[in-house]
Scaffold this motif. Structure first.
Motif, PDB file in Angstrom:
ATOM      1  N   ALA A  48       0.826  -1.204   0.000  1.00 54.51           N
ATOM      2  CA  ALA A  48       0.000   0.000   0.000  1.00 54.51           C
ATOM      3  C   ALA A  48       0.866   1.261   0.000  1.00 54.51           C
ATOM      4  CB  ALA A  48      -0.933  -0.002   1.211  1.00 54.51           C
ATOM      5  N   GLY A  49       2.022   1.196   0.680  1.00 56.12           N
ATOM      6  CA  GLY A  49       2.940   2.321   0.677  1.00 56.12           C
ATOM      7  C   GLY A  49       3.496   2.604  -0.706  1.00 56.12           C
ATOM      8  N   GLU A  50       3.880   1.548  -1.409  1.00 55.78           N
ATOM      9  CA  GLU A  50       4.366   1.707  -2.779  1.00 55.78           C
ATOM     10  C   GLU A  50       3.259   2.250  -3.684  1.00 55.78           C
ATOM     11  OE1 GLU A  50       5.692  -2.171  -3.778  1.00 55.78           O
ATOM     12  OE2 GLU A  50       7.495  -2.085  -2.514  1.00 55.78           O
ATOM     13  N   ARG A  51       2.067   1.761  -3.458  1.00 59.66           N
ATOM     14  CA  ARG A  51       0.939   2.185  -4.282  1.00 59.66           C
ATOM     15  C   ARG A  51       0.632   3.669  -4.080  1.00 59.66           C
ATOM     16  NH1 ARG A  51      -3.247  -0.689  -6.736  1.00 59.66           N
ATOM     17  NH2 ARG A  51      -5.148   0.542  -7.059  1.00 59.66           N
ATOM     18  N   SER A  52       0.791   4.154  -2.841  1.00 60.67           N
ATOM     19  CA  SER A  52       0.480   5.550  -2.532  1.00 60.67           C
ATOM     20  C   SER A  52       1.408   6.529  -3.243  1.00 60.67           C
ATOM     21  CB  SER A  52       0.549   5.780  -1.020  1.00 60.67           C
ATOM     22  OG  SER A  52       1.880   5.653  -0.545  1.00 60.67           O
ATOM     23  N   GLU A  53       2.555   6.030  -3.702  1.00 56.58           N
ATOM     24  CA  GLU A  53       3.513   6.878  -4.409  1.00 56.58           C
ATOM     25  C   GLU A  53       3.290   6.878  -5.915  1.00 56.58           C
ATOM     26  OE1 GLU A  53       7.296   5.424  -3.207  1.00 56.58           O
ATOM     27  OE2 GLU A  53       7.049   6.006  -1.097  1.00 56.58           O
ATOM     28  N   SER A  54       2.244   6.185  -6.363  1.00 59.90           N
ATOM     29  CA  SER A  54       1.938   6.098  -7.790  1.00 59.90           C
ATOM     30  C   SER A  54       0.656   6.869  -8.096  1.00 59.90           C
ATOM     31  CB  SER A  54       1.760   4.630  -8.196  1.00 59.90           C
ATOM     32  OG  SER A  54       0.549   4.113  -7.652  1.00 59.90           O
ATOM     33  N   ASP A  55       0.229   6.788  -9.354  1.00 61.34           N
ATOM     34  CA  ASP A  55      -1.016   7.435  -9.762  1.00 61.34           C
ATOM     35  C   ASP A  55      -2.210   6.490  -9.658  1.00 61.34           C
ATOM     36  OD1 ASP A  55       0.301   9.812 -10.382  1.00 61.34           O
ATOM     37  OD2 ASP A  55       0.794   9.128 -12.412  1.00 61.34           O
ATOM     38  N   LEU A  56      -2.008   5.322  -9.089  1.00 56.80           N
ATOM     39  CA  LEU A  56      -3.088   4.350  -8.953  1.00 56.80           C
ATOM     40  C   LEU A  56      -4.093   4.802  -7.901  1.00 56.80           C
ATOM     41  CD1 LEU A  56      -0.787   1.201  -8.880  1.00 56.80           C
ATOM     42  CD2 LEU A  56      -2.405   1.748 -10.711  1.00 56.80           C
ATOM     43  N   PRO A  57      -5.339   4.361  -8.022  1.00 59.55           N
ATOM     44  CA  PRO A  57      -6.322   4.692  -6.979  1.00 59.55           C
ATOM     45  C   PRO A  57      -5.827   4.199  -5.624  1.00 59.55           C
ATOM     46  CG  PRO A  57      -7.407   3.727  -8.896  1.00 59.55           C
ATOM     47  CD  PRO A  57      -5.930   3.568  -9.122  1.00 59.55           C
ATOM     48  N   PRO A  58      -5.798   5.054  -4.626  1.00 57.12           N
ATOM     49  CA  PRO A  58      -5.227   4.663  -3.331  1.00 57.12           C
ATOM     50  C   PRO A  58      -6.072   3.619  -2.608  1.00 57.12           C
ATOM     51  CG  PRO A  58      -6.261   6.815  -3.169  1.00 57.12           C
ATOM     52  CD  PRO A  58      -6.295   6.451  -4.620  1.00 57.12           C
ATOM     53  N   ILE A  59      -5.398   2.753  -1.886  1.00 55.70           N
ATOM     54  CA  ILE A  59      -6.050   1.788  -1.003  1.00 55.70           C
ATOM     55  C   ILE A  59      -5.561   2.080   0.405  1.00 55.70           C
ATOM     56  CG2 ILE A  59      -6.284  -0.644  -0.369  1.00 55.70           C
ATOM     57  CD1 ILE A  59      -7.673  -0.034  -2.980  1.00 55.70           C
ATOM     58  N   LEU A  60      -6.480   2.479   1.280  1.00 56.42           N
ATOM     59  CA  LEU A  60      -6.095   2.793   2.657  1.00 56.42           C
ATOM     60  C   LEU A  60      -5.769   1.489   3.385  1.00 56.42           C
ATOM     61  CD1 LEU A  60      -5.779   4.779   4.994  1.00 56.42           C
ATOM     62  CD2 LEU A  60      -8.236   4.511   5.450  1.00 56.42           C
ATOM     63  N   CYS A  61      -4.601   1.470   4.019  1.00 51.74           N
ATOM     64  CA  CYS A  61      -4.156   0.285   4.740  1.00 51.74           C
ATOM     65  C   CYS A  61      -3.655   0.698   6.117  1.00 51.74           C
ATOM     66  CB  CYS A  61      -3.047  -0.433   3.966  1.00 51.74           C
ATOM     67  SG  CYS A  61      -2.413  -1.930   4.765  1.00 51.74           S
TER      68      CYS A  61
END
Length: 216
Positions: A48-61
């Motif tokens: 989720a941390g890696e994802r938050s640094e991208s343009d992907l829709p965020p997933i709260l974790c």
């Protein structure tokens, strides 16, 4: 709805299934699912941390450990869907989550060493249902061999899981590199554009799961 992804045997892809389910609920059901990492290895939290640094829709974790019953009860009032990623061990977090969950999904590889823990997991589920009588339980074969000659392994695994009342889903996920490749970039296989076979597998599993929950 609280979904608990659990199995005391590691390596079956619990984190990948949990992450993909959270993305599936967001993209295909317009639900902002809360992903809870209850695994000391922090696989989903790091994803989720890696994802938050991208343009992907965020997933709260968020990360929770120990007896998480009260925390889940509180969070259930705030989120329509919660996906709990449990570690590959018989933990207090797993057992406490099952006592308040709506759905337990148990991933198993069709391998003898993985299936050896199935009776113990069935007992854990039975104990949880003594407290939480509405808990619905399903299992899914993950990383299934892609060679048709190996289908007997999947059929044998499903037969065992059925005998333990772990309700194996008809659909499976195959042993495809896209699961690892997507994870490393903070994506789920549902978003991985280089090989959509794994995404199709995940979508079929989750579609079936929600249909079973609806009709069950």
């Amino acid at each position: 709805m609280i979904y608990v992804i659990c199995n005391e045997k590691g390596g079956a892809g619990k984190s990948s299934i949990a992450q993909s389910l959270a993305v599936y609920l967001k993209l295909e059901h317009n639900t902002d699912a809360l992903l809870i990492d209850a695994d000391p290895q922090r696989t989903s939290a790091e994803w989720a941390g890696e994802r938050s640094e991208s343009d992907l829709p965020p997933i709260l974790c968020i990360e929770l450990t120990g007896n998480i019953t009260k925390q889940l009860q509180t969070l259930k009032q705030q989120y329509k869907s919660i996906v709990v990623d449990c570690g590959g061990a018989d933990s207090k977090a797993m057992r406490s989550a099952l006592t308040v969950a709506d759905v337990a999904l148990l991933p198993f590889r069709a391998k003898r060493r993985d299936l050896k823990v199935a009776p113990a997991m069935a007992e854990i589920i039975e104990m949880a249902q003594a407290i939480n009588s509405t808990l619905k339980t399903y299992s899914v074969i993950t990383q299934a061999p892609t060679l048709p000659s190996q289908n007997y392994r999947v059929l044998g695994a499903k037969t065992l899981l059925s005998s333990l009342e772990l309700n194996p889903l008809k659909h499976t996920t195959r042993n495809l590199n896209a699961w690892d490749d997507a994870d490393e970039s903070g994506q789920s296989v549902l978003e991985w554009q280089y090989d959509k076979k794994a995404g199709d597998d995940a979508r079929n599993v989750f579609n079936e799961l929600l249909e079973e929950i609806k009709n069950g």
